[in-house]
Enzyme design. Structure first.
Site, PDB file in Angstrom:
ATOM      1  CG  ASN A 260     -34.475  15.961  12.420  1.00 59.93           C
ATOM      2  OD1 ASN A 260     -35.542  15.880  13.011  1.00 59.93           O
ATOM      3  ND2 ASN A 260     -34.290  16.782  11.391  1.00 59.93           N
TER       4      ASN A 260
ATOM      5  CE1 TYR B 270     -39.557  27.946   1.550  1.00 62.07           C
ATOM      6  CE2 TYR B 270     -41.204  27.060   3.045  1.00 62.07           C
ATOM      7  CZ  TYR B 270     -40.129  26.873   2.212  1.00 62.07           C
ATOM      8  OH  TYR B 270     -39.618  25.618   2.049  1.00 62.07           O
TER       9      TYR B 270
ATOM     10  CG  ASP C   1     -32.817  23.676   9.953  1.00 58.25           C
ATOM     11  OD1 ASP C   1     -33.951  24.157   9.730  1.00 58.25           O
ATOM     12  OD2 ASP C   1     -32.442  22.602   9.432  1.00 58.25           O
TER      13      ASP C   1
ATOM     14  CG  ASP D 183     -27.324  22.647   7.358  1.00 59.08           C
ATOM     15  OD1 ASP D 183     -26.490  21.747   7.588  1.00 59.08           O
ATOM     16  OD2 ASP D 183     -27.901  23.284   8.252  1.00 59.08           O
TER      17      ASP D 183
ATOM     18  CB  THR E 247     -30.989  14.497   9.780  1.00 59.28           C
ATOM     19  OG1 THR E 247     -30.233  14.535  10.998  1.00 59.28           O
ATOM     20  CG2 THR E 247     -31.770  13.196   9.709  1.00 59.28           C
TER      21      THR E 247
END
Length: 266
Positions: free
Chosen positions: A9, A100, A109, A129, A132
């Site tokens: 981002n 998921y 990512d 991580d 942003t």
């Protein structure tokens, strides 16, 4: 020689790997209004400054969490390197099992980091991580991607304080000497940094409990990556290792697993 592209981002990270080591890596802004030509000028200048011939690139792989730049980015990569880039997403072989509810919701990512952690470390792991957004991901030793959580990044938290509180200034993200501070800037740094460390420690604690108390009963290794990973890791003992190249390593692994896709598209 392959080109690895991680579009986040805030920044786009590019790395060139020659089969044995990284020979260059760069970071450029991921502003959403750039044309493919503008990206191309930037990237070609970086190749020129590093004395790397773009013609030596034999393949390209891209991970992106910014949909609105992908058209320009993909066009630039095709024009500059004459290869169809592999895009991390549905249809790409990962070697991990995404648990998921809807696997398509998992950001590229997070998938790339999980692949790298699984292939390199071969143990249960919690990946943090610091980008942003700050993401926490749990991966079992067998490659099951269990999920995780997503939080506002440190810079987002600092910017929100500046933007929403009229008398508070924008501050550098530095660790103050004390928790109890005697000026506004240090007080803000204390709240932002130490508050964020507390958040990280609590989330890691709860994730470890869930992984240990589940049917898997695994003790996870905690791995951090991202631009501010070292800043936080120095101030807490819950992070076992900082791996600054984790995402690029994941892209390299995914390229090797999927390079026949690029070959078939020529």
């Amino acid at each position: 020689m392959i080109l690895l592209v991680d579009a986040g981002n805030t920044n786009i990270v590019l790395g060139v790997h020659n089969g044995e080591r990284y020979i260059a890596s760069w970071r450029i802004s991921s502003e959403g209004n750039k044309t493919s030509d503008e990206y191309g000028i930037q990237v070609m200048q970086l190749f020129n400054l590093s004395d790397i011939d773009p013609k030596n690139i034999t393949g390209v792989i891209v991970s992106s969490v910014v949909p609105n730049i992908m058209h320009s980015l993909e066009n630039m990569l095709r024009k500059c390197f004459c290869h169809e880039p592999i895009i991390v997403g549905p249809g790409v072989k990962t070697g991990i099992n995404i648990k998921y509810d809807n696997p398509r919701e998992v950001g590229a990512d997070r998938i790339v980091n999980a692949v790298a952690a699984y292939e390199i470390y071969k143990r249960p792991v919690i990946i943090i991580d610091f980008g942003t957004a700050t993401t926490f991901c749990a991966v079992r030793a067998n490659g099951d991607y269990l999920g995780g959580c997503i939080c506002p990044g440190i810079r987002i938290s600092a910017d929100a304080l500046f933007e929403r509180a009229a008398k508070l200034p924008r501050v550098e993200l530095e660790v103050p000497k004390n928790m109890i501070c005697k000026n506004t800037v240090s007080s803000m740094q204390s709240g932002i940094i130490f508050g964020y460390i507390g958040q990280v420690e609590y989330i890691v604690k709860k994730m470890k409990q869930e992984m240990k108390n589940s049917k898997y009963k695994e003790e996870p290794f905690v791995l951090a990556t991202g631009g501010l990973a070292n800043l936080i890791a120095k101030e807490t003992d819950v992070i076992d290792k900082v791996d600054s190249d984790l995402t690029l390593e994941g892209l390299k692994i995914l390229y090797e697993k999927n390079k026949e896709i690029e070959i078939s598209q020529r």
